[in-house]
Scaffold this active site. Structure first.
Site, mmCIF file in Angstrom:
data_model
loop_
_atom_site.group_PDB
_atom_site.id
_atom_site.type_symbol
_atom_site.label_atom_id
_atom_site.label_comp_id
_atom_site.label_asym_id
_atom_site.label_seq_id
_atom_site.Cartn_x
_atom_site.Cartn_y
_atom_site.Cartn_z
ATOM 1 N N CYS A 279 0.101 -7.278 4.813
ATOM 2 C CA CYS A 279 -1.089 -6.719 5.859
ATOM 3 C C CYS A 279 -0.377 -6.558 7.102
ATOM 4 O O CYS A 279 -0.260 -5.301 7.893
ATOM 5 C CB CYS A 279 -2.287 -7.425 5.784
ATOM 6 N N HIS B 208 -5.283 -0.715 5.161
ATOM 7 C CA HIS B 208 -4.631 -2.034 5.035
ATOM 8 C C HIS B 208 -3.985 -2.367 3.870
ATOM 9 O O HIS B 208 -4.072 -1.470 2.795
ATOM 10 C CB HIS B 208 -5.735 -2.927 5.350
ATOM 11 N N HIS C 92 -5.579 -11.879 7.930
ATOM 12 C CA HIS C 92 -5.375 -10.601 7.246
ATOM 13 C C HIS C 92 -5.657 -9.701 8.502
ATOM 14 O O HIS C 92 -6.462 -9.854 9.398
ATOM 15 C CB HIS C 92 -6.534 -10.323 6.427
#
Length: 340
Positions: free
Chosen positions: A256, A316, A304
């Site tokens: 990510c 993402h 994240h």
């Protein structure tokens, strides 16, 4: 004639008998309840456990990225320190050789007391000139000696600092290895759980992991707040469909934070490696004011991160098996929005 008389049950015997009956009934009841207590987990509970393992693996991945980034920085520092030490050692060696040569020459030519040398000199003026020059040489030599001592102290300090960095580098290497083992352990357990799902449930999970999310609206073409944000969004869109590869920042795969770092690098902006650091790479804005190119970090620990692209969506790298894709901005709890 002898006979045996039956003894009446004592209070203890009556109690033991009653307790045995109760225990037998309890065991029977527990036996009937065992099947439901150890029933196989449902597909929903398995998916929830897989999601939990992926979240823990992602947290460990960001810890791995942070330790790896620190190790890279320390390796560069150690290399520069070793170069400085080598140059300083050469300087010290050169100074020692020069002082040694001068001291040897003085020893070989200085066998007579200066007053006697002046008395027997054929040319006292010439001798006095040489003596003055020798005084100057001695003064210069003393200065060089002090400089040599200072250089030696500096060299010792450099070596001590380099040793400290090497020790810290070794600790960082061990941390990298430990975080790597944690990630691999979590991912292996998640894969085992997924593989144990019935084929229909596994297919449904795989469909939810595809990058072509037909259930999402078009992200639109909202204007980014700056040219570099627009370039970063274009790069992130170009990465759609790329595989999730933990610990990677492209170009063939991403985790990510690696996707965010790579996308902004394409726009000429250097971002930190981890999602926790990326949240402070610009200024914070409310989620309601998010614009394309803003970084959206998730969960309380900011483990994240995705890039807002407009119309309530982010791009993402979700988790292993799910390539870079669009998802709703509210797919999980948002911790911050950062405008780079």
């Amino acid at each position: 004639m002898g006979f045996h008389r039956s003894l009446a049950p004592s209070g203890f015997d009556r109690g033991a008998t009653a307790a045995l009956c109760v225990l037998s009934a309890t065991v029977a009841a527990l036996g009937a309840a065992v099947p439901s207590a150890v029933a196989a987990p449902t597909a929903d509970s398995t998916r929830a456990e897989v999601d939990r393992l992926y979240a823990e693996a992602e947290k460990a991945t960001e810890s791995y990225n942070r330790a790896d980034e620190r190790a890279d920085a320390l390796r560069e520092q150690v290399t520069r320190a070793q170069d400085r030490i080598a140059r300083q050692q050469q300087r010290v060696n050169t100074m020692r050789e020069a002082l040694g040569s001068l001291a040897g020459a003085q020893y070989r030519s200085g066998g007579m007391d200066p007053s006697l040398a002046l008395l027997f000199s054929d040319n006292p003026d010439e001798y006095l000139e040489k003596a003055a020059a020798l005084d100057r040489i001695n003064f210069h030599q003393a200065g060089e000696l002090r400089e040599l001592e200072a250089a030696g102290r500096e060299l010792a300090q450099e070596r001590s600092e380099a040793a400290d960095r090497l020790t810290e580098l070794e600790r960082s290497r061990k941390a990298v290895a430990e975080h790597k083992r944690t990630v691999e352990r979590k991912l292996a357990k998640a894969r085992a759980l997924l593989n144990a799902l019935p084929s229909a449930d596994r297919a449904a999970y795989d469909r939810a992991s595809r990058s072509d999310r037909a259930d999402l609206p078009d992200p639109g073409n909202a204007a980014a707040p700056s040219g570099r944000a627009a370039a970063a969004v274009a790069a992130a869109r170009a990465a759609l469909g790329s595989p999730y590869v933990w610990g990677s920042n492209g170009p063939s795969g991403f985790d990510c934070s690696g996707l965010m770092q790579w996308s902004y690098a394409k726009a000429g902006v250097s971002l930190p490696r981890t999602s926790q650091a990326q949240r402070y790479a610009g200024h914070q804005v409310p989620l309601s004011q998010a614009q394309p190119g803003d970084l959206v970090t998730y969960r309380a620990d900011a483990s994240h991160v995705g890039m807002y692209v407009g119309n309530g969506q982010v791009i993402h790298a979700p988790y292993p098996g799910a390539p870079v894709r669009y998802d709703p901005v509210g797919m999980m709890p948002v911790s911050s929005v950062t405008r780079v």
